[in-house]
Write a protein that holds these residues in place. Structure first.
Motif, mmCIF file in Angstrom:
data_model
loop_
_atom_site.group_PDB
_atom_site.id
_atom_site.type_symbol
_atom_site.label_atom_id
_atom_site.label_comp_id
_atom_site.label_asym_id
_atom_site.label_seq_id
_atom_site.Cartn_x
_atom_site.Cartn_y
_atom_site.Cartn_z
ATOM 1 N N LYS A 596 46.457 34.135 21.101
ATOM 2 C CA LYS A 596 46.837 34.335 22.577
ATOM 3 C C LYS A 596 46.104 35.628 22.789
ATOM 4 C CE LYS A 596 51.547 34.689 21.756
ATOM 5 N NZ LYS A 596 52.947 35.199 22.146
ATOM 6 N N LYS A 597 45.757 36.584 21.669
ATOM 7 C CA LYS A 597 44.902 37.760 21.858
ATOM 8 C C LYS A 597 43.462 37.304 22.410
ATOM 9 C CE LYS A 597 43.670 41.958 19.795
ATOM 10 N NZ LYS A 597 43.912 42.877 18.531
ATOM 11 N N ASN A 599 42.503 34.419 23.466
ATOM 12 C CA ASN A 599 42.371 33.012 24.184
ATOM 13 C C ASN A 599 41.440 31.799 23.693
ATOM 14 O OD1 ASN A 599 44.042 34.288 26.127
ATOM 15 N ND2 ASN A 599 42.558 35.256 27.073
ATOM 16 N N GLN A 648 38.410 31.448 29.360
ATOM 17 C CA GLN A 648 37.968 32.995 30.035
ATOM 18 C C GLN A 648 39.405 33.497 30.697
ATOM 19 O OE1 GLN A 648 35.181 34.040 29.539
ATOM 20 N NE2 GLN A 648 34.681 32.155 28.203
ATOM 21 N N LYS A 649 39.305 34.754 30.883
ATOM 22 C CA LYS A 649 40.359 35.460 31.697
ATOM 23 C C LYS A 649 40.578 34.504 32.960
ATOM 24 C CE LYS A 649 43.229 38.934 31.500
ATOM 25 N NZ LYS A 649 44.470 38.828 30.564
ATOM 26 N N GLY A 650 42.043 34.394 33.202
ATOM 27 C CA GLY A 650 42.564 33.773 34.284
ATOM 28 C C GLY A 650 42.291 32.307 34.560
ATOM 29 N N GLU A 651 41.720 32.027 33.409
ATOM 30 C CA GLU A 651 41.794 30.178 33.092
ATOM 31 C C GLU A 651 43.149 29.658 32.796
ATOM 32 O OE1 GLU A 651 37.002 28.705 32.838
ATOM 33 O OE2 GLU A 651 38.206 29.257 30.860
ATOM 34 N N SER A 652 43.263 28.265 33.105
ATOM 35 C CA SER A 652 44.386 27.678 32.666
ATOM 36 C C SER A 652 44.102 26.199 32.157
ATOM 37 C CB SER A 652 45.348 27.437 33.711
ATOM 38 O OG SER A 652 45.029 26.455 34.780
ATOM 39 N N LYS A 723 47.798 29.600 30.048
ATOM 40 C CA LYS A 723 46.891 30.325 30.923
ATOM 41 C C LYS A 723 46.515 31.551 30.198
ATOM 42 C CE LYS A 723 49.330 29.142 35.317
ATOM 43 N NZ LYS A 723 50.062 29.727 36.650
ATOM 44 N N ALA A 724 45.349 31.798 30.343
ATOM 45 C CA ALA A 724 44.729 32.983 29.481
ATOM 46 C C ALA A 724 44.994 34.474 30.172
ATOM 47 C CB ALA A 724 42.960 32.884 29.437
#
Length: 724
Positions: A596-597, A599, A648-652, A723-724
């Motif tokens: 989780k850290k 992603n 990436q940040k915000g990707e799911s 979700k990232a």
């Protein structure tokens, strides 16, 4: 084919000539044309007369002959030639040959003669009334000559031939000379009928062969009478269609020793007029021969024979002695009535005849008398209700009344013996004519042994039912334990924004499992979907073993890398199942680690593929490694591959995991597998929809596909969104 084509051409020419003949009448053509057409029409009709076999040719024959008469009448003053030709047609066999089933072959021989005389009288009158012309004589005489030959010569010869044929088919009858034969016996010795003339009378039996149980019974019966036959000078010979070796084995098996001859081509059987059953043709003989019996005296004369067309119609051995001694005995009546009485008395079931009005017993066979312990006359003095227990009387009366009303029935009834023993029976009732009245016949079977067996079966069924219940209770309890090892749905939301699981065991417990393990710091999550070998209890044991090993590897051995975890699990399963020397039990497993850290999703696909899509875009498939976990591989080494997906940040990302139970399920209108291709196509079509709708729609589609089909394997489907 050529003959049929020529016949069609000949028929066409005949019809064309008749059309031209009709035109010559109405067109006023020259008389020479009329003569030519008449001659040609008669000639084609003559050819058709030799060959006609279907309706058009027959109609052509009739119309053509009438047209000749019309042509002749058209040129004459008095119209009698047509009538004379019509009358001559039956004299040529036109009616008998076309309608043999109505007229008969050997009957009503007056038909042709009557019509011949009528045709001759009318023709004589036509010649007398008309000017004498040679064409009147010529054209009529052609047909009339043929009628004369058929009526006075051919018809009689034909009738005699049919009579001889019928006699041949009927075979020999009492008073006829017996047909000679030379046939091999069971030892290969040739036996001739003429060798017995002046020495002994012959009982000649035709049997169906070794395959026929009824023939075995009949042969044993006659063998028991061998001493009486010997005293009376009767020699017993049987003839059958089997080879001598088969006959020898049959006699040894039934314990009899007499002469049985081999008539393999059925030539002698046919000559004696023995009929076939029409089932299997043997050398032009119509089926397997039906049983028949002949008595031949010392002079070679047939004294008596049974009717060969009646199966099982044999003379009783005691009747044979009466025939040969010249007693005035109605053999035909005795044969059938006594044979019937013997069958009734020797039946293995009871037969009871009742007067339904008074309940009086009219008759009973020996089996029933022995069963109840009565003499025949004593039983006839009773009513049926006196041989039924009082406790069963009302029910029995109702059953008998229902059987009478419905003309028959099958029911169970208790009977009371003379010694007051109650015997359970099964009755088949039927209403029949008995003398001048109707009676109810009960065919009674002693079912004490059957009831004993039924009770044993019921007891065994109860034991089995209880054992099954105990087993099912145990499995239901095992289900509770297995369900407890599966992570509840709310635990998945510790790292997934959406989670849906469809879990459907084929039996009560399952070989499929889904698993989840959270790291102590909860920064890493381990999860998997497993599909173990087998289903039901064996599969459930394997799933419990796999779950236990996964927890041990991560928690106790502190192994954190997915590839290393799968490799260790493979070795652990092999050791736990002692597969050093062989064995293919194991599991397919899609194993994942989500950090989780960072992603990052790392995963190993041992036998199970992965479908995923990022940000609701194109569906991607990652193929599975071809190696299962556990079991001895056919490959030299198992090489598992570790995959990684960086979010990436915000990707799911949406993950779709499934066991092979969903793709291997049979169903649909064409009874096909659901299939991986169908599953992928479905998921691709659902890209715009939410994961919840996709899951719900796929579940409904799969259950509709399966519908009434049996579920073949355990089914597990997981859909996760991270979700990232």
């Amino acid at each position: 084919m050529k003959k049929a084509k020529f016949r069609h051409v000949r028929l066409l020419i005949a019809y064309l000539l008749m059309i031209l003949g009709a035109l010559s009448i109405f067109g006023g053509w020259h008389f020479s044309v009329f003569l030519l057409l008449s001659a040609l029409i008669w000639f084609t009709n003559y050819l058709n007369d030799l060959h006609y076999s279907y309706n058009l040719e027959y109609i052509n024959h009739v119309i053509g002959n009438i047209l000749i008469g019309v042509l002749l009448d058209w040129s004459s003053e008095y119209k009698l030639f047509t009538l004379s030709i019509i009358l001559s047609f039956p004299a040529q066999g036109g009616i008998r040959n076309r309608f043999p089933f109505w007229v008969g072959i050997n009957k009503a021989l007056w038909i042709e003669k009557t019509f011949w005389f009528l045709a001759l009288i009318i023709y004589g009158l036509a010649i007398y009334l008309n000017p004498w012309k040679w064409q009147y004589l010529a054209f009529f005489l052609l047909g009339f000559t043929f009628a004369t030959i058929y009526t006075w010569i051919a018809r009689g010869t034909e009738a005699k031939a049919y009579i001889e044929l019928e006699k041949k088919e009927r075979g020999v009858e009492p008073g006829d000379k017996a047909i000679e034969f030379e046939l091999p016996d069971q030892h290969g010795n040739i036996v001739r009928l003429k060798d017995f003339y002046g020495k002994s009378d012959i009982l000649l039996l035709f049997v169906r062969g070794d395959w026929c149980p009824a023939c075995h019974i009949m042969l044993r019966t006659y063998y028991k009478y061998r001493e009486k036959f010997k005293e009376k000078g009767i020699f017993f010979i049987a003839i059958g269609p089997d080879p001598q070796g088969v006959n020898k084995e049959m006699l040894e098996r039934i314990g009899a020793d007499f002469v049985i001859l081999s008539d393999e081509n059925l030539k002698i059987t046919n000559q004696y007029g023995v009929k076939g059953d029409g089932q299997i043709a043997i050398n032009d003989f119509e089926g397997i021969p039906l049983p028949a019996a002949f008595i031949i005296d010392k002079k070679g004369i047939i004294r008596y024979n049974t009717r060969p067309e009646t199966p099982g119609s044999f003379l009783r051995p005691d009747s044979i002695l009466a025939v040969l001694e010249g007693l005035q005995l109605d053999i035909s009546t005795q044969t059938y009535e006594e044979t019937y009485e013997t069958i009734v008395q020797q039946a293995n079931d009871g037969i009871l005849v009742l007067d339904i009005v008074e309940g009086k017993i009219l008759n009973a066979n020996q089996f029933l008398l022995d069963l109840l312990g009565y003499a025949s006359e004593d039983l006839k003095q009773k009513t049926v209700f006196q041989i039924i227990p009082k406790t069963f009387l009302n029910e029995s009366a109702k059953q008998i009344a229902d059987a009478w009303e419905h003309k028959g029935a099958i029911f169970r009834m208790q009977l009371l013996t003379q010694s007051l023993e109650i015997i359970p029976t099964e009755c088949s009732a039927k209403v029949i004519a008995f003398g001048k009245h109707s009676a109810l016949v009960l065919y009674i079977r002693d079912i004490r042994e059957r009831i004993k067996m039924e009770n044993q079966i019921i007891d065994q069924s109860r034991i089995i039912e209880q054992k099954n219940k105990d087993i099912l209770d145990s499995i239901e309890y095992a289900k509770r334990i297995q369900t407890a090892t599966l992570p509840p749905l709310d635990q998945w939301f510790s790292f997934a924004s959406q989670a849906f699981i469809y879990y459907e065991p084929r039996d009560i417990v399952s070989g499929d499992f889904y698993w989840l393990n959270l790291d102590e710091d909860q920064e890493r999550v381990y999860f998997a979907l497993g599909d173990c070998t087998g289903h039901g209890v064996p599969g459930a044991f394997m799933s419990m073993l796999a779950i236990n090993q996964l927890n041990r590897i991560i928690d106790d051995l502190n192994i954190k890398q997915p590839l290393k975890i799968i490799q260790t699990l493979d070795v652990s399963i092999q050791k736990a199942l002692k597969q050093e020397k062989g064995g293919n039990d194991g599991l397919d497993c899609a194993f994942f680690m989500y950090d989780k850290k960072l992603n990052i999703i790392q995963f190993v696909l041992a036998g199970r593929p992965l479908l995923y899509r990022i940000n609701d875009k194109t569906l991607t498939e990652v193929k599975a490694d071809k190696y299962p976990i556990g079991g001895i591989s056919i490959y030299s080494e198992k090489v598992f591959q570790q995959h990684e997906i960086k979010l990436q940040k915000g990707e799911s990302i949406q993950l779709f995991l499934y066991s092979d139970g969903i793709v291997d399920q049979m169903g649909g209108p064409q009874r096909r597998k659901f299939g991986s291709k169908r599953l992928r196509t479905f998921l691709e079509s659902q890209i715009p929809n939410s994961l919840e709708i996709v899951f719900k729609t796929l579940k409904e589609d799969f259950e509709e596909w399966k519908k009434t089909f049996e579920q073949l394997d355990d089914v597990t489907l997981m859909m996760l969104e991270i979700k990232a």
